[in-house]
Write an enzyme that holds these catalytic residues in place. Structure first.
Site, short mmCIF file in Angstrom:
data_model
loop_
_atom_site.label_atom_id
_atom_site.label_comp_id
_atom_site.label_asym_id
_atom_site.label_seq_id
_atom_site.Cartn_x
_atom_site.Cartn_y
_atom_site.Cartn_z
N GLU A 45 0.62 -1.47 0.28
CA GLU A 45 0.14 -0.23 0.00
C GLU A 45 0.91 1.39 -0.24
O GLU A 45 1.23 2.28 0.63
CB GLU A 45 -1.23 -0.21 1.09
CG GLU A 45 -1.96 -1.43 1.35
CD GLU A 45 -3.26 -1.33 2.80
OE1 GLU A 45 -2.41 -0.34 2.90
OE2 GLU A 45 -3.72 -2.02 2.33
N GLU A 67 -5.41 -8.76 0.47
CA GLU A 67 -5.52 -8.12 1.94
C GLU A 67 -7.50 -7.93 1.46
O GLU A 67 -7.64 -7.41 1.12
CB GLU A 67 -4.79 -7.07 2.43
CG GLU A 67 -3.89 -7.55 3.30
CD GLU A 67 -3.32 -5.98 3.99
OE1 GLU A 67 -3.89 -4.84 4.19
OE2 GLU A 67 -1.55 -5.40 4.13
#
Ligand code: IFM
Length: 477
Positions: free
Chosen positions: A199, A387
């Site tokens: 991320e 995720e």
């Protein structure tokens, strides 16, 4: 449908949405999922990250990381003044934790390497004891049939490098190459699945713009600069991994979520477009060779100002897979007072009562929509959900953790993954965040995201009902 049927349906729907979420979670809403529906090649796993679980923050020669520094020196910025000093003590308990994964039939484990554990000063001196820890983790995984999926950077930069400017210093490209070269040379014989970053938006935005992650700065200029260096490190790290890992499966991960306009007005639509640039397009487009999406957010010319001649060649990288990290959706409305994006995210509690413990909107369909959105990029050939999961304020009753909300969340999201897959989108894996409850950054230990609960006083692990379900599901042929 007759008018009567319609009225009955809307009344039932009204009753349903007015029910507390715990009750709704007990009502099955879709056909049961079967592992075989996803096909034999689909990758299943759970995910964690070094700082969030390892603890042992200063043991066996580990250097100080930015999260060690930040939690020790900016205590007010972390809920309950928590730190990752001990976390889940995975450093000492990795063996029994991996055995538990094996007993739960979890075929793949995504985890990250702590840069300061292996290179205490960020570059130069190698900490063999730190490397040994990861050798033991990898070997234990392989011994138990758990495939390692390694993230190179999940936010724990060595503090020594932060002192030299961190992501603002262009030398970070060289530093990052040295680090990725070391870990891929040492582990690349056994680890085939790699993610360069976790991320990129989260740590650049939270660290340099919002001030809630290290280094805790609030500066547009720094945010823009950190973006460009992070993009360049994706390509640089990806090329190092490609060179060192024979038959490597090399990807990277993005936090992402659909952005909808609040109302059907031009202002709200444009606000949603600008927020979408930040949330979803800022990193993937330059990496796909499309450049920064400056047309839809002109302020990105300040990111382009950071470019040196030749950077446009170094920015793209042909990843084998794209890691999708989706939890929620965003709703935007126009707000002239907000600089640069002139958009405000509507607080999720104003939209729905379906909220996670962290106040995020539960929106399973958003998973399907984001897979469609990312799958539409010609350069995205293979998507892995690296995720997904829900924070729930779990309680332990008679030694058990019953978490129907999380279970329903996971199942609903998986139904949407299957929907996307059935429509032909190249989605080929799913990792639950997270295997264990862990240190949730600025929120400290309060949010619980594991499918295995952790009692932080005793370090006892309790497999939650969601974990038992996942385990049963994974044991199906
Ligand atoms: O815990 C984080 C993880 O480190 C990155 N993705 C989102 C998770 C939940 O907030």
């Amino acid at each position: 449908m007759t008018r009567k049927e319609y009225l009955r349906l809307t009344a039932l729907l009204g009753l349903y949405t007015a029910m507390p979420r715990e009750l709704r979670a007990a009502i099955p809403t879709a056909a049961p999922l079967r592992r075989s529906d996803f096909g034999p090649g689909f990758v299943w796993g759970t995910a964690t990250a070094s700082y969030q679980i390892e603890g042992a923050w200063n043991e066996d020669g580990k250097g100080e990381g930015i999260w060690d520094h930040f939690t020790h020196h900016n205590r007010g910025k972390i809920k309950h003044h928590d730190t990752g000093d001990v976390a889940d003590d995975f450093y000492h308990r990795y063996s029994s934790d991996i055995e538990l994964m094996h007993r739960m039939h979890i075929p793949a484990s995504r985890f990250s390497i702590s840069w300061p554990r292996v290179l205490p000063d960020g570059i130069g001196r190698i900490n063999e004891k730190g490397l040994d820890f990861y050798h033991r983790v990898i070997d234990k995984c392989l011994e138990h049939g758990v495939e390692p999926w390694v993230t190179c950077y999940h936010w724990d930069l060595p503090q020594r490098l932060q002192d030299k400017g961190g992501w603002l210093n262009r030398d970070i490209i060289r530093w990052f190459e040295e680090y990725t070269d070391l870990i891929s040379r040492r582990f690349g014989d056994r680890v085939k699945n790699w993610m360069v970053f976790n991320e990129p938006l989260s740590f650049t935005l939270a660290g340099y713009m919002a001030g809630v992650h290290p280094p805790g700065h609030i500066s547009f200029h720094e945010f823009y600069r950190s973006i460009h260096h992070t993009v360049l490190c994706h390509g640089a790290g990806g090329r190092v991994l490609r060179r060192n890992v024979k038959d490597g499966n090399i990807g990277t991960t993005f936090s992402c979520g659909m952005v909808d306009p609040r109302r059907d007005t031009r202002g709200d639509h444009e606000a949603a477009t600008r927020l979408d640039v930040i949330i979803n397009r800022l990193f993937i487009e330059p990496l796909l060779g499309m450049g920064y999406p400056v047309r839809d957010l002109p302020a990105l010319r300040h990111v382009m100002d950071q470019m040196l001649p030749g950077d446009e060649v170094l920015m793209p990288f042909d990843f084998d897979f794209t890691g999708i990290q989706n939890y929620t959706r965003y709703v935007a409305k126009y707000c002239g007072l907000i600089p640069v994006i002139h958009a405000l995210q509507v607080p999720p509690h104003q939209l729905t009562s379906d909220l996670t413990q962290m106040g995020w909107e539960v929106n399973a369909e958003g998973m399907y929509r984001i897979l469609k959105k990312f799958g539409a990029y010609p350069g995205v050939r293979n998507m892995i959900i690296t995720e997904n999961g829900e924070a729930v304020a779990d309680t332990v009753v008679n030694g058990e953790i019953n978490d129907p909300q999380r279970l329903k969340y996971i199942q609903d999201y998986l139904h949407q993954v299957l929907r996307a897959k059935r429509e032909g989108l190249p989605v080929n894996g799913y990792f639950i965040w997270s295997f264990l409850d862990n240190f949730e950054w600025a929120y400290g230990y309060e949010p619980r995201l594991g499918i295995v609960g952790v009692d932080y006083r005793t370090q006892q692990r309790i497999v939650k009902a969601s974990g038992k379900w996942y385990s049963d599901f994974l044991s199906q042929k």
